[in-house]
Design an enzyme around this catalytic site. Structure first.
Site, PDB file in Angstrom:
ATOM      1  N   ASP A   1      -4.734 -14.937 -40.067  1.00 30.22           N
ATOM      2  CA  ASP A   1      -5.719 -15.327 -39.579  1.00 30.22           C
ATOM      3  C   ASP A   1      -7.000 -16.767 -39.929  1.00 30.22           C
ATOM      4  O   ASP A   1      -7.647 -17.345 -39.678  1.00 30.22           O
ATOM      5  CB  ASP A   1      -6.533 -14.952 -38.986  1.00 30.22           C
TER       6      ASP A   1
HETATM    7  C1  GLC Z   1      -5.826  -8.960 -39.985  1.00 32.24           C
HETATM    8  C2  GLC Z   1      -4.916  -9.426 -38.762  1.00 32.24           C
HETATM    9  C3  GLC Z   1      -4.337  -9.757 -38.890  1.00 32.24           C
HETATM   10  C4  GLC Z   1      -3.432 -10.918 -39.758  1.00 32.24           C
HETATM   11  C5  GLC Z   1      -4.366 -10.843 -41.290  1.00 32.24           C
HETATM   12  C6  GLC Z   1      -4.830 -11.807 -42.069  1.00 32.24           C
HETATM   13  O1  GLC Z   1      -5.256  -7.802 -41.057  1.00 32.24           O
HETATM   14  O2  GLC Z   1      -5.753  -8.659 -38.430  1.00 32.24           O
HETATM   15  O3  GLC Z   1      -3.572 -10.103 -37.464  1.00 32.24           O
HETATM   16  O4  GLC Z   1      -2.511 -11.057 -39.881  1.00 32.24           O
HETATM   17  O5  GLC Z   1      -5.566 -10.181 -41.107  1.00 32.24           O
HETATM   18  O6  GLC Z   1      -5.090 -12.913 -41.736  1.00 32.24           O
HETATM   19  C1  GLC Z   2      -8.251 -12.807 -40.629  1.00 36.05           C
HETATM   20  C2  GLC Z   2      -9.422 -11.476 -40.797  1.00 36.05           C
HETATM   21  C3  GLC Z   2     -10.119 -10.108 -40.367  1.00 36.05           C
HETATM   22  C4  GLC Z   2     -11.244 -11.370 -39.146  1.00 36.05           C
HETATM   23  C5  GLC Z   2     -10.357 -11.902 -39.143  1.00 36.05           C
HETATM   24  C6  GLC Z   2     -11.090 -13.106 -38.221  1.00 36.05           C
HETATM   25  O1  GLC Z   2      -7.957 -11.405 -40.054  1.00 36.05           O
HETATM   26  O2  GLC Z   2      -8.331  -9.862 -42.039  1.00 36.05           O
HETATM   27  O3  GLC Z   2     -10.665  -9.190 -41.174  1.00 36.05           O
HETATM   28  O4  GLC Z   2     -11.815 -10.453 -39.063  1.00 36.05           O
HETATM   29  O5  GLC Z   2      -9.531 -12.756 -39.460  1.00 36.05           O
HETATM   30  O6  GLC Z   2     -12.069 -14.088 -38.789  1.00 36.05           O
END
Ligand code: GLC
Ligand code: GLC
Length: 817
Positions: free
Chosen positions: A487
Site C-alpha cells: 500500500d
Molecule cells: C496492510 C494492508 C494490506 C497491505 C499491507 C502492505 O496490512 O491491510 O492491504 O497489503 O498493509 O502494505
Molecule cells: C499500509 C499499512 C497500513 C496503512 C495503509 C495506509 O497498508 O500497512 O497500516 O493503514 O498502508 O497508509
C-alpha cells in the site's frame, strides 16, 4: 522474559501479571456481535460494524494505552477500600492476578484482601449479547460486606460521530431504566430501531446512567465518586454521556461464594413495533425481555459457555497436527487458526491498533484471509466471496474496501489498486479446492452492487484477469495504479502536501509505473483460472489464459529479472525499483516470494538463486525484512514507503505478512530446513521468551516486527489484524506440513526439517477425516515416495476426495530420497 504461559490443553494463554508491555487482547464473539477485551478488561463492543454500531465507547491512542472497558469495582464497605478485580482502572496492587484468554472468552481473576473475584466474559453462540459471569468468594474468617459496581460507557452508535460531534451529542443521549435493566436508547426516537441494554441478575442497591454523575467532576475511572462513597446516585442520563452502572450489595459469610451475571446486549425491534404503548416513546421490550431472562439464569449461561467451547473444538478439529515442534503444534492447532477467525471477521477494522472507524473490509485483505479460514466454516467463506465480488467494478477492478453493514463499496477510498482483482481468483480458488463446490462459479453476482448487472461469478474472475491485460505498461508488465499489495509503494502519487493520503492522491497519469509483483500475482492467479476454465469445459478459454500467463512469465524474465533476484517495479520515469542499480531499496521481498510462488524460476535455478539473495540481504534473526537498503529519506517518486523511518512498516520492517511467501518459495525448491527456520523466527509462541522485546501478544501474529535498521529491532507492533495470520497458516499447513487442498483432492507433499522423524495430521476434508502419518526415516526434507491409503499403496501423492465414510481414512506417507 515472560508474562504468562500457554495452556495447550485448555487452549488458553494465561497471563500472570497485569502490566504486560502492551495490552494483550482477545476477541469475544465470532458471528455478529463482537467485543475486544484486554487482559485488564479494557476494550469495547459492537454489533457487526465497529464504526456504525458501536455499543460502548473507547478512546484510542490514550495514556495509559488501554483505558475504558468492561469494568467492575469491589468495595469493602467496612474499610471503604475499593479496587478493580481486573487491576485496571484502579491499578490497586492485587495479591494475585490471572487472565485466561481462551477461544472466544476471557476470564480475569484476582484476590485482594482475601476476597477472590473472577469474571468470565463471552458471547453466546447465535446471540447479540455478551455475558459477564462474575464470581466472588470470601476467604476471610469474618463475614465480608461488599459493594459491587459495574461500569460501561455507552457509545452513541456511530463511533466517528461520537468522537467528534459533541455540540450535538451532548444533547442526544437517552436511557430507560426498568426492573434493574439499563436501556440505552439514544436516537431510538428517530431513525434507529435498535437499542443496547445492560442487565444484572441481582437486586440493585442503585444505578447510574449519567457518566459524569457516576465519576464526579474531575474524577477518572480510577476513583469514581459513586464507588468511593459506596452508593449510586440513581442518575438518569438526559444528554451528556450515557453510562451503565449497577450497584449491588454483596454480603458473604466466611467461605461463601456468590455468582452474579451481567448482560450487555444489542437488540432490534421491527420498525412498526418500536414503542409500547404504541404511541409512547417507551421502548417495546416484549422481544428482548425473554432474552434477558434467559441469560440472567446461571444454568443457561453454563450451557451457553459449554456450547461455545464445543463449537471451537469442532472448528479447530478440522486440522490438527502433532509434530516434534511445540510452537508449530500450538499455533496450527489453536492460536493461528483462532486468529484467522478474527481476521476473517474484522478484516483490518477493529483492534487496539485499528480504530474500527477508518477502515471497512479490504478487498485484497479479505480474499487473502480466506486462505486461513475457509476450512473452518466454508459456508461463511462462500458468503464472503459473493459479497466481495458484488463490489467488483464492471472493469474488473475493485473497490478497495467495503462496509460490512451495507456490504457496499467504500467511495472514500475508491479503487485503482491494481493487484486487488487477482486476490478474488485466489480466494475463490481456495474455496473450491477446499469444498469442491464448483456451483459457486454459476452464482449470479452483481457488479458495483447494481441490480440488473448480475453475471456468473466465473465471469468476475475472467474480468479480473482482463483488467490487468488491459492495463499493461511500457515493458508489458502490469501498471501498478495507486499501489499493489504494498500500500505504501505509491509510484503515481508524487505528494508534497502534508496530510494528503498517499493512497488516494494520484498526481501522475499512471501509464508508466509497473509492478513486477502484480506480474507474478497475475501468473499465479491465471493458473488457477486455467484449471477452473478447464473444469468448466472451456478449453479455448483455458488455453487463452495459459498463453497469457506464459507471456507474462516471459516478460518477467525479460524485464523483471535483475540478475540475482526479481526487480520490484518500474517507477513513473521507467526506472527500476528494487534493482542493484538503485541506491536504496535494491532488493524487495514481495516480488521474490510472489514470482516463485507463481512458479517463475523454478526450472532454471533462478528461484534458488533468488532465495539465496533473500537469505543474504533480507533475512534477520527476527524475520525477513521487506527491502534493503532502507530508504533513508523521502523519495517523492516512491510515496509512503519512504515516509517511515528505516526499519518500520513497509520501509524495511519485517512485514510478517509476506514472510510466508518466502517460506512457501523455500518449500517449492525443497528447502525444508530453511522454510521451517524462517517460519519459527516470526512464530509468536517461539518468541514468547523474549516478550520484553517482542512486546505484543505471544499467541498471535503482529503485522510488523521492527527491522534491523530500527533501534527497536525485534519489537512487534499491530498485533491481530494482519494477513500474516492466514498466510502463515497456509504456509505451515499446506506447504511445510504439505497437506494441500487442490481442485481434485488433497495433495500430500511435506517439505520439512530433515531432523523431523515423523508427524501426524488429522484433517477433515469434504466430509471425511484423514489421519495422515508422515514418516521420515532417512532425514529427508522432501519427497513422498510411498503413499498408502488404508493400507493400500496408491500411485502419486494425491488423495482424491473419497465418498463419505464413517471411519477415518488412514494414510501413510514415507519420505525417501
Ligand atoms: C496492510 C494492508 C494490506 C497491505 C499491507 C502492505 O496490512 O491491510 O492491504 O497489503 O498493509 O502494505
Ligand atoms: C499500509 C499499512 C497500513 C496503512 C495503509 C495506509 O497498508 O500497512 O497500516 O493503514 O498502508 O497508509
Amino acid at each position: 522474559m515472560r508474562y504468562g504461559h500457554f495452556d495447550d490443553r485448555t487452549r488458553e494463554y494465561i497471563i500472570t501479571r497485569p502490566d504486560t508491555p502492551l495490552p494483550w487482547i482477545n476477541y469475544l464473539g465470532c458471528e455478529s456481535y463482537f467485543g475486544i477485551i484486554s487482559n485488564t478488561a479494557g476494550g469495547y463492543s459492537f454489533y457487526r460494524d465497529a464504526r456504525l454500531r458501536r455499543l460502548t465507547r473507547y478512546r484510542y491512542n490514550n495514556a495509559p494505552f488501554d483505558i475504558g472497558g468492561r469494568y467492575l469495582y469491589l468495595r469493602d464497605n467496612e474499610t471503604r477500600k475499593f479496587w478493580s478485580p481486573s487491576w485496571q482502572p484502579t491499578r490497586t496492587k492485587l495479591d494475585n492476578y490471572e487472565c485466561r484468554h481462551g477461544m472466544g472468552y476471557t476470564t480475569i481473576g484476582s484476590t485482594f484482601g482475601k476476597i477472590e473475584a473472577q469474571t468470565t466474559y463471552f458471547v453466546p453462540l447465535g446471540e447479540t449479547l455478551e455475558i459477564w459471569k462474575f464470581k466472588v468468594t470470601n476467604h476471610r474468617k469474618n463475614p465480608a460486606k461488599l459493594s459491587l459496581f459495574s461500569s460501561i460507557e455507552f457509545c452513541l452508535w456511530d463511533a466517528q460521530d461520537d468522537a467528534t460531534n459533541f455540540q450535538r451529542n451532548f444533547s442526544t443521549g437517552q436511557v430507560e431504566i426498568l426492573d434493574g435493566v439499563i436501556y440505552h436508547k439514544t436516537e431510538y426516537r428517530e431513525r434507529r430501531n435498535h437499542f443496547a441494554y445492560f442487565a444484572c441478575s441481582e437486586k440493585l442497591a442503585g444505578f447510574d446512567t449519567q457518566r459524569n454523575t457516576f465519576l464526579g467532576a474531575y474524577h477518572s475511572w480510577d476513583n469514581p465518586v459513586a464507588v468511593a462513597r459506596g452508593k449510586s446516585f440513581n442518575s438518569v442520563a438526559y444528554g451528556w454521556a450515557p453510562h451503565g452502572s449497577h450497584h449491588v450489595k454483596v454480603n458473604l459469610k466466611p467461605g461463601q461464594t456468590k455468582e452474579i451475571i451481567f448482560i450487555l446486549g444489542y437488540h432490534e425491534n421491527p420498525v412498526n413495533k418500536k414503542f409500547n404503548p404504541p404511541n409512547s416513546q417507551t421502548i417495546n421490550k416484549a422481544t428482548v425481555k425473554p432474552v434477558i431472562a434467559k441469560y440472567l439464569d446461571g444454568g443457561n449461561v453454563a450451557v451457553a459457555f459449554q456450547a461455545l467451547r464445543e463449537h471451537w473444538d469442532c472448528l479447530l478439529n478440522t486440522y490438527q497436527v502433532k509434530t516434534p515442534d511445540i510452537h508449530a503444534n500450538r499455533m496450527v492447532n489453536i492460536w493461528n487458526a483462532y486468529q484467522c477467525m478474527a481476521t476473517f471477521n474484522m478484516s483490518r477494522s477493529a483492534s487496539f491498533y485499528e480504530s474500527g472507524i477508518g477502515r471497512g473490509l479490504g478487498f485484497r485483505d479479505s480474499n487473502q484471509d480466506l486462505l486461513g479460514f475457509v476450512h473452518m466454516v466454508p459456508s461463511r467463506a462462500r458468503e464472503r466471496i459473493l459479497d466481495l465480488s458484488a463490489t467488483q467494478l464492471k472493469t474488473g477492478g475493485a473497490f478497495h474496501q467495503y462496509q460490512p453493514l451495507t456490504k457496499r463499496g467504500n467511495d472514500d477510498i475508491g479503487s485503482g489498486f491494481n493487484d486487488d482483482p487477482h486476490w478474488l481468483i485466489l480466494g475463490v480458488g481456495a474455496y473450491i479446492k477446499e469444498t469442491g463446490d464448483w456451483g459457486i462459479l454459476d452464482e449470479p453476482v452483481q457488479f458495483e452492487n447494481e441490480a440488473g448487472s448480475e453475471k456468473p461469478l466465473y465471469e468476475h474472475l475472467c474480468r479480473s484477469v482482463n483488467y490487468t491485460l488491459e492495463r499493461l505498461g511500457p515493458h508489458g508488465l502490469p501498471l501498478i495504479g495507486r499501489a499493489d499489495w504494498n500500500d505504501c509503494l505509491n509510484l503515481n502519487c508524487f505528494s508534497d502536501t502534508p496530510g494528503q493520503s498517499f493512497q488516494t492522491i494520484t498526481n501522475k497519469e499512471g501509464k508508466v509505473a509497473e509492478s513486477v509483483f502484480i506480474a507474478g500475482l497475475f501468473v499465479l492467479a491465471a493458473k488457477d483460472l486455467v484449471a477452473i476454465a478447464k473444469k468448466r469445459g472451456l478449453d479455448d478459454e483455458a488455453k487463452h489464459y495459459l498463453a497469457e500467463a506464459a507471456k507474462m512469465e516471459k516478460v518477467i524474465y525479460q524485464h523483471g529479472w535483475d540478475g540475482e533476484w526479481f526487480v520490484r517495479a518500474y517507477d513513473n520515469f521507467g526506472k527500476p525499483v528494487g534493482s542493484k542499480v538503485c541506491e536504496e531499496g535494491k532488493i524487495f521481498i514481495e516480488s521474490q516470494g510472489m514470482c516463485i510462488m507463481a512458479g517463475v524460476g523454478l526450472d532454471d535455478g533462478k528461484a534458488k538463486l533468488t532465495l539465496e539473495s533473500v537469505n543474504k540481504h533480507l533475512a534477520t534473526k527476527h524475520g525477513i525484512v521487506l527491502q534493503q537498503p532502507a530508504y533513508s529519506k523521502y523519495y517523492i517518486e516512491m510515496g509512503e514507503i519512504s515516509s517511515y523511518p528505516p526499519g518500520y512498516k513497509e520501509n524495511a520492517g519485517i512485514f510478517c505478512h509476506n514472510n510466508p511467501w518466502i517460506i512457501i518459495a523455500e518449500t517449492m525448491v525443497g528447502n525444508g530446513n530453511r522454510a521451517f527456520d524462517y517460519y519459527s523466527r516470526i512464530n509468536p509462541s517461539a518468541r514468547e521468551n523474549i516478550s520484553d522485546l517482542h512486546r505484543c501478544e505471544p499467541y498471535v501474529y503482529a503485522q510488523m516486527i521492527a527491522g534491523r535498521d530500527a533501534p527497536t529491532h525485534g519489537e512487534a507492533k499491530n498485533s491481530w489484524l494482519t494477513g500474516t495470520a492466514a498466510w502463515n497458516y497456509f504456509a505451515i499447513t499446506q506447504w511445510i506440513l504439505g497437506i494441500r487442498t487442490d481442485f481434485d483432492g488433497l495433495v500430500v507433499d511435506p517439505v520439512i526439517p530433515a531432523k523431523w522423524k515423523s508427524f501426524t495430521v488429522t484433517r477433515k476434508f469434504r466430509g471425511n477425516t484423514y489421519i495422515i502419518e508422515v514418516k521420515n526415516p532417512n532425514g529427508q526434507q522432501r519427497g513422498v515416495k510411498r503413499l498408502t491409503v488404508d493400507g493400500k499403496q496408491v500411485v502419486g501423492n494425491l488423495l482424491p476426495a473419497f465418498p463419505q465414510q464413517t471411519n477415518p481414512i488412514r494414510v501413510e506417507a514415507i519420505l525417501e530420497s
